[in-house]
Design a protein around this motif. Structure first.
Motif, PDB file in Angstrom:
ATOM      1  N   VAL A   1       0.812  -1.226   0.000  1.00  0.00           N
ATOM      2  CA  VAL A   1       0.000   0.000   0.000  1.00  0.00           C
ATOM      3  C   VAL A   1       0.842   1.272   0.000  1.00  0.00           C
ATOM      4  CG1 VAL A   1      -1.917  -1.140   1.150  1.00  0.00           C
ATOM      5  CG2 VAL A   1      -0.220   0.080   2.528  1.00  0.00           C
ATOM      6  N   GLU A   2       2.162   1.144  -0.073  1.00  0.00           N
ATOM      7  CA  GLU A   2       3.010   2.326  -0.105  1.00  0.00           C
ATOM      8  C   GLU A   2       2.690   3.206  -1.307  1.00  0.00           C
ATOM      9  OE1 GLU A   2       5.183   3.421   2.135  1.00  0.00           O
ATOM     10  OE2 GLU A   2       4.637   1.777   3.457  1.00  0.00           O
ATOM     11  N   ASP A   3       2.271   2.586  -2.407  1.00  0.00           N
ATOM     12  CA  ASP A   3       1.964   3.336  -3.636  1.00  0.00           C
ATOM     13  C   ASP A   3       0.475   3.619  -3.791  1.00  0.00           C
ATOM     14  OD1 ASP A   3       4.658   3.262  -4.348  1.00  0.00           O
ATOM     15  OD2 ASP A   3       4.433   1.314  -5.338  1.00  0.00           O
ATOM     16  N   PHE A   4      -0.290   3.426  -2.729  1.00  0.00           N
ATOM     17  CA  PHE A   4      -1.751   3.553  -2.851  1.00  0.00           C
ATOM     18  C   PHE A   4      -2.165   4.960  -3.267  1.00  0.00           C
ATOM     19  CE2 PHE A   4      -5.955   4.534  -1.225  1.00  0.00           C
ATOM     20  CZ  PHE A   4      -6.703   3.464  -1.697  1.00  0.00           C
ATOM     21  N   ASN A   5      -1.558   5.985  -2.699  1.00  0.00           N
ATOM     22  CA  ASN A   5      -1.981   7.351  -2.986  1.00  0.00           C
ATOM     23  C   ASN A   5      -1.836   7.710  -4.466  1.00  0.00           C
ATOM     24  OD1 ASN A   5      -2.556   7.725  -0.291  1.00  0.00           O
ATOM     25  ND2 ASN A   5      -0.614   8.711   0.188  1.00  0.00           N
ATOM     26  N   SER A   6      -0.787   7.191  -5.105  1.00  0.00           N
ATOM     27  CA  SER A   6      -0.551   7.526  -6.513  1.00  0.00           C
ATOM     28  C   SER A   6      -1.212   6.543  -7.479  1.00  0.00           C
ATOM     29  CB  SER A   6       0.952   7.580  -6.794  1.00  0.00           C
ATOM     30  OG  SER A   6       1.571   6.341  -6.489  1.00  0.00           O
ATOM     31  N   ARG A   7      -1.392   5.279  -7.035  1.00  0.00           N
ATOM     32  CA  ARG A   7      -1.970   4.254  -7.921  1.00  0.00           C
ATOM     33  C   ARG A   7      -2.941   3.373  -7.141  1.00  0.00           C
ATOM     34  NH1 ARG A   7       2.574   0.833 -10.457  1.00  0.00           N
ATOM     35  NH2 ARG A   7       3.120   0.662  -8.247  1.00  0.00           N
ATOM     36  N   PRO A   8      -4.091   3.913  -6.736  1.00  0.00           N
ATOM     37  CA  PRO A   8      -4.994   3.144  -5.871  1.00  0.00           C
ATOM     38  C   PRO A   8      -5.558   1.885  -6.532  1.00  0.00           C
ATOM     39  CG  PRO A   8      -6.018   5.199  -6.581  1.00  0.00           C
ATOM     40  CD  PRO A   8      -4.587   5.278  -6.973  1.00  0.00           C
ATOM     41  N   GLU A   9      -6.002   1.990  -7.782  1.00  0.00           N
ATOM     42  CA  GLU A   9      -6.602   0.816  -8.435  1.00  0.00           C
ATOM     43  C   GLU A   9      -5.588  -0.301  -8.632  1.00  0.00           C
ATOM     44  OE1 GLU A   9      -6.925   3.896  -9.569  1.00  0.00           O
ATOM     45  OE2 GLU A   9      -9.052   4.335  -9.167  1.00  0.00           O
ATOM     46  N   GLU A  10      -4.404   0.056  -9.164  1.00  0.00           N
ATOM     47  CA  GLU A  10      -3.377  -0.966  -9.386  1.00  0.00           C
ATOM     48  C   GLU A  10      -2.936  -1.589  -8.068  1.00  0.00           C
ATOM     49  OE1 GLU A  10      -0.142   0.350 -11.866  1.00  0.00           O
ATOM     50  OE2 GLU A  10      -1.429   1.784 -12.883  1.00  0.00           O
ATOM     51  N   THR A  11      -2.803  -0.730  -7.068  1.00  0.00           N
ATOM     52  CA  THR A  11      -2.361  -1.237  -5.765  1.00  0.00           C
ATOM     53  C   THR A  11      -3.346  -2.244  -5.205  1.00  0.00           C
ATOM     54  OG1 THR A  11      -1.164   0.808  -5.254  1.00  0.00           O
ATOM     55  CG2 THR A  11      -1.811  -0.583  -3.393  1.00  0.00           C
ATOM     56  N   MET A  12      -4.636  -1.900  -5.227  1.00  0.00           N
ATOM     57  CA  MET A  12      -5.626  -2.796  -4.635  1.00  0.00           C
ATOM     58  C   MET A  12      -5.818  -4.061  -5.464  1.00  0.00           C
ATOM     59  SD  MET A  12      -6.096  -1.480  -1.859  1.00  0.00           S
ATOM     60  CE  MET A  12      -7.080  -2.896  -1.383  1.00  0.00           C
ATOM     61  N   GLN A  13      -5.552  -4.003  -6.763  1.00  0.00           N
ATOM     62  CA  GLN A  13      -5.606  -5.227  -7.549  1.00  0.00           C
ATOM     63  C   GLN A  13      -4.516  -6.198  -7.101  1.00  0.00           C
ATOM     64  OE1 GLN A  13      -5.487  -4.648 -11.794  1.00  0.00           O
ATOM     65  NE2 GLN A  13      -5.249  -6.830 -12.239  1.00  0.00           N
ATOM     66  N   THR A  14      -3.320  -5.661  -6.879  1.00  0.00           N
ATOM     67  CA  THR A  14      -2.221  -6.507  -6.396  1.00  0.00           C
ATOM     68  C   THR A  14      -2.503  -7.016  -4.993  1.00  0.00           C
ATOM     69  OG1 THR A  14      -0.679  -5.183  -7.720  1.00  0.00           O
ATOM     70  CG2 THR A  14       0.267  -6.606  -6.024  1.00  0.00           C
ATOM     71  N   VAL A  15      -3.024  -6.127  -4.126  1.00  0.00           N
ATOM     72  CA  VAL A  15      -3.352  -6.524  -2.757  1.00  0.00           C
ATOM     73  C   VAL A  15      -4.382  -7.645  -2.761  1.00  0.00           C
ATOM     74  CG1 VAL A  15      -4.484  -5.779  -0.623  1.00  0.00           C
ATOM     75  CG2 VAL A  15      -2.755  -4.325  -1.680  1.00  0.00           C
ATOM     76  N   SER A  16      -5.419  -7.509  -3.582  1.00  0.00           N
ATOM     77  CA  SER A  16      -6.484  -8.525  -3.605  1.00  0.00           C
ATOM     78  C   SER A  16      -5.924  -9.879  -4.031  1.00  0.00           C
ATOM     79  CB  SER A  16      -7.594  -8.091  -4.555  1.00  0.00           C
ATOM     80  OG  SER A  16      -7.138  -8.017  -5.900  1.00  0.00           O
TER      81      SER A  16
ATOM     82  N   VAL B   1     -12.163 -10.829  -3.721  1.00  0.00           N
ATOM     83  CA  VAL B   1     -11.339 -10.019  -4.620  1.00  0.00           C
ATOM     84  C   VAL B   1     -12.057  -8.721  -4.978  1.00  0.00           C
ATOM     85  CG1 VAL B   1     -10.345  -9.899  -6.935  1.00  0.00           C
ATOM     86  CG2 VAL B   1     -10.048 -11.969  -5.571  1.00  0.00           C
ATOM     87  N   GLY B   2     -13.346  -8.817  -5.284  1.00  0.00           N
ATOM     88  CA  GLY B   2     -14.108  -7.633  -5.654  1.00  0.00           C
ATOM     89  C   GLY B   2     -14.185  -6.613  -4.534  1.00  0.00           C
ATOM     90  N   GLN B   3     -14.428  -7.086  -3.302  1.00  0.00           N
ATOM     91  CA  GLN B   3     -14.539  -6.150  -2.180  1.00  0.00           C
ATOM     92  C   GLN B   3     -13.207  -5.503  -1.853  1.00  0.00           C
ATOM     93  OE1 GLN B   3     -16.844  -7.118   1.287  1.00  0.00           O
ATOM     94  NE2 GLN B   3     -18.098  -8.626   0.183  1.00  0.00           N
ATOM     95  N   LEU B   4     -12.125  -6.262  -1.980  1.00  0.00           N
ATOM     96  CA  LEU B   4     -10.804  -5.681  -1.739  1.00  0.00           C
ATOM     97  C   LEU B   4     -10.470  -4.630  -2.790  1.00  0.00           C
ATOM     98  CD1 LEU B   4      -8.732  -8.848  -0.721  1.00  0.00           C
ATOM     99  CD2 LEU B   4      -9.451  -6.969   0.766  1.00  0.00           C
ATOM    100  N   GLN B   5     -10.786  -4.909  -4.038  1.00  0.00           N
ATOM    101  CA  GLN B   5     -10.497  -3.943  -5.088  1.00  0.00           C
ATOM    102  C   GLN B   5     -11.343  -2.685  -4.947  1.00  0.00           C
ATOM    103  OE1 GLN B   5     -10.868  -5.963  -8.851  1.00  0.00           O
ATOM    104  NE2 GLN B   5      -8.970  -7.146  -8.577  1.00  0.00           N
ATOM    105  N   ASN B   6     -12.544  -2.823  -4.420  1.00  0.00           N
ATOM    106  CA  ASN B   6     -13.418  -1.664  -4.236  1.00  0.00           C
ATOM    107  C   ASN B   6     -12.894  -0.683  -3.190  1.00  0.00           C
ATOM    108  OD1 ASN B   6     -15.321  -2.247  -6.174  1.00  0.00           O
ATOM    109  ND2 ASN B   6     -16.622  -3.434  -4.786  1.00  0.00           N
ATOM    110  N   ILE B   7     -11.959  -1.122  -2.354  1.00  0.00           N
ATOM    111  CA  ILE B   7     -11.381  -0.225  -1.346  1.00  0.00           C
ATOM    112  C   ILE B   7     -10.652   0.935  -2.015  1.00  0.00           C
ATOM    113  CG2 ILE B   7      -9.639  -0.104   0.507  1.00  0.00           C
ATOM    114  CD1 ILE B   7     -10.387  -2.952   1.264  1.00  0.00           C
ATOM    115  N   ALA B   8     -10.259   0.754  -3.272  1.00  0.00           N
ATOM    116  CA  ALA B   8      -9.580   1.829  -4.000  1.00  0.00           C
ATOM    117  C   ALA B   8     -10.487   3.038  -4.193  1.00  0.00           C
ATOM    118  CB  ALA B   8      -9.087   1.321  -5.348  1.00  0.00           C
ATOM    119  N   LYS B   9     -11.805   2.849  -4.147  1.00  0.00           N
ATOM    120  CA  LYS B   9     -12.746   3.943  -4.376  1.00  0.00           C
ATOM    121  C   LYS B   9     -12.943   4.758  -3.099  1.00  0.00           C
ATOM    122  CE  LYS B   9     -15.274   1.095  -7.722  1.00  0.00           C
ATOM    123  NZ  LYS B   9     -16.571   0.441  -8.038  1.00  0.00           N
TER     124      LYS B   9
END
Length: 488
Positions: free
Chosen positions: A353-368, A396-404
């Motif tokens: 999540v270090e890159d979450f602020n700049s790339r939230p969608e990509e980050t949460m896809q990897t996290v999921s 996976v869907g709920q984790l990726q939605n955290i980006a929003k």
């Protein structure tokens, strides 16, 4: 041999293992002239010194001293050269004498002013003129002197260094022993620096408060509008308390999120405004400050960088707690009852999540992907039933939605961290940790660190600028609360 009684008083030193300086805040536009700029930079320096953490990094040793070189910059061939000298026939003690001289100076620097007897003993035992005479005769006993130095280190070291000194006692090779002595002496010197800073901290803080306030008053005298942004900031904080924003519906399962609702943090519009709560709300608003908004409170300009770092840390914790909460709803109590599993999941998520602020969608896809894999692996290792394909897809869907930003899990967690920080300002960090809002218990240690930094920063700021806040708040609160403003 040294008097063991001296050790008891020396052991009272409460030392830390490192010091780290916090970064500078940017200079303001008011630094028009070089003199004004110098005064502002001086105020920033005093502000920084007053907030020094007495836990320096152990690696920060003196680069001009042999004890620092012994650990950091002394080339390994130096010690090889020393070994050659001591092994030659007859032995050459030139390098050994240089090291012993440095050891003597370090030992003397570790003494307290009242330890005059120990000072005299060290001066006598490590009399360099006498040691040079012994070296010229070829009978300088390096091993004996090393043992004497170790005995003295046992008396002078802080408790945290006892184990390191004891390990040195098992080294028979004289060169390895001297090298180890220098490494530990370097840490002992830093312990003494930390102790000195810790002892002076109250005076440093008081001096900083008076100095920063005087510098600000000098600028205010020349620029009467200097508090305009601060006044607007506190006025907005008062408005936020009387008209709390609508909360995202708490759709989380109550069994998995015990504790007070985030809306509990809001002050009822019918209640009179409390000066302390207005100021606390103002400080909390700084953690969600728009970086493009230049109307930052003048009284907090030197802390703007620190506040931005705390905001970033808070955002990362919001995502981390949201991920853990969603994952726990699919994994059940068995997996999340394992501290090893939780720690591993936290490590995986933190690193991503270090890159979450700049790339939230990509980050949460990897996290999921990573979190789901770890849950599947752990369920299999524990002999539990795997997640169904539908549950896996839902996870996976709920984790990726955290980006929003509008994600309700993320919104609720964010509000609850907000509530925790608000409680920290009112009750203190330790009391606030006793009753964490639901969904935050798995990040208790991280919240404690965040809360302590935030409280420390706001407390110092309030001590410096309290008189100005008092005058600004008087017209913002009801007459019945006016007396309470004086307590700021």
């Amino acid at each position: 041999m040294p008097d063991v009684k001296e050790r008891a008083s020396r052991k009272e030193l409460s030392t830390a293992e490192g010091a780290s300086r916090e970064p500078h805040a940017g200079h303001t536009r008011e630094e028009g002239s070089s003199a004004q700029g110098h005064r502002t930079r001086l105020a920033e320096r005093v502000h920084e010194v007053s907030k020094l953490d007495c836990h320096s990094e152990e690696k920060t040793l003196s680069s001009t001293s042999l004890d620092g070189k012994g650990k950091e910059t002394m080339p390994s061939d130096f010690w090889d050269h020393l070994k050659e000298q001591l092994s030659s026939v007859p032995p050459d003690f030139s390098c050994a004498l240089e090291l012993l001289k440095e050891v003597k100076e370090i030992l003397l620097s570790l003494l307290l002013p009242r330890q005059t007897r120990l000072r005299s003993e060290i001066e006598e035992a490590l009399d360099m003129d006498f040691l040079h005479q012994q070296a010229d005769r070829g009978d300088l006993n390096v091993t004996y002197l090393s043992k004497y130095i170790l005995n003295m280190m046992v008396l002078l070291c802080a408790p945290v260094r006892d184990e390191a000194v004891q390990r040195l006692e098992n080294i028979a090779d004289p060169v390895r022993l001297l090298r180890g002595i220098f490494q530990v002496l370097g840490l002992m010197k830093m312990d003494m620096v930390n102790y000195t800073i810790q002892s002076l901290q109250p005076q440093l803080q008081e001096h900083s408060i008076q100095f920063e306030r005087a510098q600000f008053q000098e600028r205010l005298n020349k620029q009467p509008s200097l508090l305009n942004h601060t006044t607007k900031w506190l006025t907005q904080a008062a408005a936020d308390l009387t008209t709390p924003p609508a909360n995202c519906p708490d759709t989380l399962d109550s069994s998995s999120t015990p504790g007070p609702s985030p809306s509990d943090a809001a002050q009822s519009p019918s209640e009179p405004l409390s000066p302390a709560m207005v100021l606390s709300q103002g400080f909390l608003n700084l953690l969600i400050w728009d970086p493009e908004n230049e109307e930052f409170p003048e009284t907090l300009l030197m802390d703007r960088t620190r506040l931005q770092e705390l905001e970033s840390q808070r955002n990362h914790l919001t995502v981390l707690a949201s991920v853990l909460l969603v994952a726990s709803s699919f994994s059940g109590s068995v997996l999340f009852g394992s501290p090893q599993f939780v720690d591993k999941l936290k490590r995986i998520t933190k690193s991503l999540v270090e890159d979450f602020n700049s790339r939230p969608e990509e980050t949460m896809q990897t996290v999921s992907e990573q979190v789901t894999q770890e849950i599947h692996r752990s369920l299999k290792n524990m002999g539990l039933a795997p997640l169904s394909s539908d549950n896996s897809a839902s996870l996976v869907g709920q984790l990726q939605n955290i980006a929003k930003k509008e994600n309700c899990v993320r919104s609720v967690i964010d509000q609850r961290i907000h509530l925790f920080l608000k409680c920290c300002l009112v009750l203190g960090v330790q009391r606030s940790l006793l009753d964490l809002p639901g969904g935050l218990t798995l990040i208790e240690a991280e919240l404690a660190e965040l809360g302590q930094k935030f409280v420390s920063l706001t407390r110092h700021n309030q001590q410096v600028f309290g008189p100005y806040y008092t005058e600004i708040l008087k017209p913002l609160i009801s007459p019945g609360q006016s007396a309470r403003v004086e307590a700021l």
